[in-house]
Enzyme design. Sequence first.
Site, PDB file in Angstrom:
ATOM      1  N   GLN A  65      40.608  36.000  45.291  1.00  0.00           N
ATOM      2  CA  GLN A  65      39.421  34.863  45.002  1.00  0.00           C
ATOM      3  C   GLN A  65      40.898  33.482  45.112  1.00  0.00           C
ATOM      4  OE1 GLN A  65      36.500  34.822  45.140  1.00  0.00           O
ATOM      5  NE2 GLN A  65      37.481  32.643  45.078  1.00  0.00           N
ATOM      6  N   HIS A  90      40.967  37.665  38.577  1.00  0.00           N
ATOM      7  CA  HIS A  90      40.334  38.170  40.644  1.00  0.00           C
ATOM      8  C   HIS A  90      41.240  37.251  40.802  1.00  0.00           C
ATOM      9  CE1 HIS A  90      37.944  38.349  43.238  1.00  0.00           C
ATOM     10  NE2 HIS A  90      36.569  38.131  43.382  1.00  0.00           N
ATOM     11  N   CYS A 137      34.078  30.244  43.433  1.00  0.00           N
ATOM     12  CA  CYS A 137      34.301  31.084  43.755  1.00  0.00           C
ATOM     13  C   CYS A 137      32.963  32.587  44.558  1.00  0.00           C
ATOM     14  CB  CYS A 137      34.651  32.749  42.791  1.00  0.00           C
ATOM     15  SG  CYS A 137      33.760  32.558  41.842  1.00  0.00           S
ATOM     16  N   ARG A 148      37.603  47.043  42.712  1.00  0.00           N
ATOM     17  CA  ARG A 148      36.774  46.667  41.982  1.00  0.00           C
ATOM     18  C   ARG A 148      36.215  46.403  40.934  1.00  0.00           C
ATOM     19  NH1 ARG A 148      32.473  41.055  43.701  1.00  0.00           N
ATOM     20  NH2 ARG A 148      34.530  40.814  43.390  1.00  0.00           N
ATOM     21  N   ASP A 178      32.587  28.533  37.547  1.00  0.00           N
ATOM     22  CA  ASP A 178      32.170  29.577  37.704  1.00  0.00           C
ATOM     23  C   ASP A 178      31.082  30.537  37.234  1.00  0.00           C
ATOM     24  OD1 ASP A 178      31.575  32.244  37.963  1.00  0.00           O
ATOM     25  OD2 ASP A 178      33.550  32.988  37.248  1.00  0.00           O
ATOM     26  N   ARG A 214      38.554  33.641  52.024  1.00  0.00           N
ATOM     27  CA  ARG A 214      38.927  34.894  51.570  1.00  0.00           C
ATOM     28  C   ARG A 214      39.407  36.019  52.817  1.00  0.00           C
ATOM     29  NH1 ARG A 214      36.379  37.283  47.303  1.00  0.00           N
ATOM     30  NH2 ARG A 214      37.996  38.626  46.604  1.00  0.00           N
TER      31      ARG A 214
HETATM   32  N1  NVA Z   1      33.581  36.139  36.932  1.00  0.00           N
HETATM   33  C1  NVA Z   1      32.527  36.607  37.656  1.00  0.00           C
HETATM   34  C2  NVA Z   1      33.063  36.665  39.219  1.00  0.00           C
HETATM   35  C3  NVA Z   1      32.883  36.633  40.331  1.00  0.00           C
HETATM   36  C4  NVA Z   1      33.182  36.747  41.751  1.00  0.00           C
HETATM   37  C5  NVA Z   1      32.241  37.982  37.552  1.00  0.00           C
HETATM   38  O1  NVA Z   1      33.028  39.000  37.134  1.00  0.00           O
HETATM   39  O2  NVA Z   1      31.003  38.606  37.692  1.00  0.00           O
HETATM   40  N1   CP Z   2      34.192  35.823  44.669  1.00  0.00           N
HETATM   41  C1   CP Z   2      34.129  36.701  45.601  1.00  0.00           C
HETATM   42  O1   CP Z   2      34.028  37.661  44.844  1.00  0.00           O
HETATM   43  O2   CP Z   2      32.246  37.493  45.452  1.00  0.00           O
HETATM   44  P1   CP Z   2      31.528  38.842  45.575  1.00  0.00           P
HETATM   45  O3   CP Z   2      31.112  39.143  44.332  1.00  0.00           O
HETATM   46  O4   CP Z   2      30.642  38.417  46.778  1.00  0.00           O
HETATM   47  O5   CP Z   2      32.352  40.013  46.597  1.00  0.00           O
END
Ligand code: NVA
Ligand code: CP
Length: 307
Positions: A132, A129, A264, A102, A224, A292
């Site tokens: 997800q 992502h 998500c 990540r 989101d 997930r």
């Molecule tokens: N768009 C959000 C998704 C979190 C799972 C982010 O990148 O923070």
């Molecule tokens: N939806 C998702 O990826 O959640 P986290 O940021 O908690 O991993």
Amino acid sequence: MKHLLTIGQLTTKEISEIFALTKKLKYEQHIRRKHHYLKGRTLGMIFSKSSTRTRVSFETGMFQLGGHPLFLSSNDIQLGRGESIKDTAKVLSRYVDGIMIRTYEQSDIEALAEHGNIPVINALTDLYHPCQILADLYTVKETFGTIKGLKMAYVGDGNNIANSLLLGCTKTGMNLSIATPFGYECDLQTIKQAKEFANISGSIINISNDPIKAVANADAFYTDTWTSMGMEDEKEKRIADFKGYQVDELLMSKANDSAIFLHCLPAYRGYEVSKEVIDGPQSKVFDEAENRLHVQKAIMVKLMGER
Ligand code: NVA
Ligand code: CP
């Protein structure tokens, strides 16, 4: 399947196979039947951003598959002190059987895949992502029995989630309407790619700045956060710019009565979604979060299991 960097690189057949394996693994987990398909294997999990669901679902999933997960915060490994992606990829390839990462730049995970010789899984970048969105589409399939021909409506930021939805929906034949505020549109290259996939699958894609138009006759609603990780400095501006883009009961009432609500998570009630919607009867967000785990287990088995 060698890596999972973006849904765009999966074939429709591979997505179907992931979902078939997900169903089996979910069932086996629910009846507590042991399924140690990754016994003796190790997954390195690099995190340069926070996580609840991704970390816990990958870590638990690897354990349930009989393997060993290693949590590697980029603050604690040398990557955070400037060691190159290339060297990190070469070194980790000598120890572990797969890497989940990540981070910010999509190009960093592409470099990791290029220079290492083990599977790399994208666990969120600023651009995509994929894990997800595969879990989301699985949730749609579980709810309605099918994906093809149904309509997803996404209202909000044209971010990693929206970009991956473009690819995931058009690979699986789901119609998709996206409404973002001006200046927060999806990635142009991804839109172009999605249109090519749509020509093959028959998906209808609609992209606008009009939430009411987007949600008409939707089977699934998605939003989101307005402020993704790494964008915190823009929070106040975004709250102003996203006015009128909250998914609330009024907007939800424009969709089909049987429509489900997806997010998500993490969610910010009162901003991108009202509490009545996310905590209401149409919300599937916790089934989605659970999926997930099962979908990612299937992805890991496909990528890291016996060939
Ligand atoms: N768009 C959000 C998704 C979190 C799972 C982010 O990148 O923070
Ligand atoms: N939806 C998702 O990826 O959640 P986290 O940021 O908690 O991993």
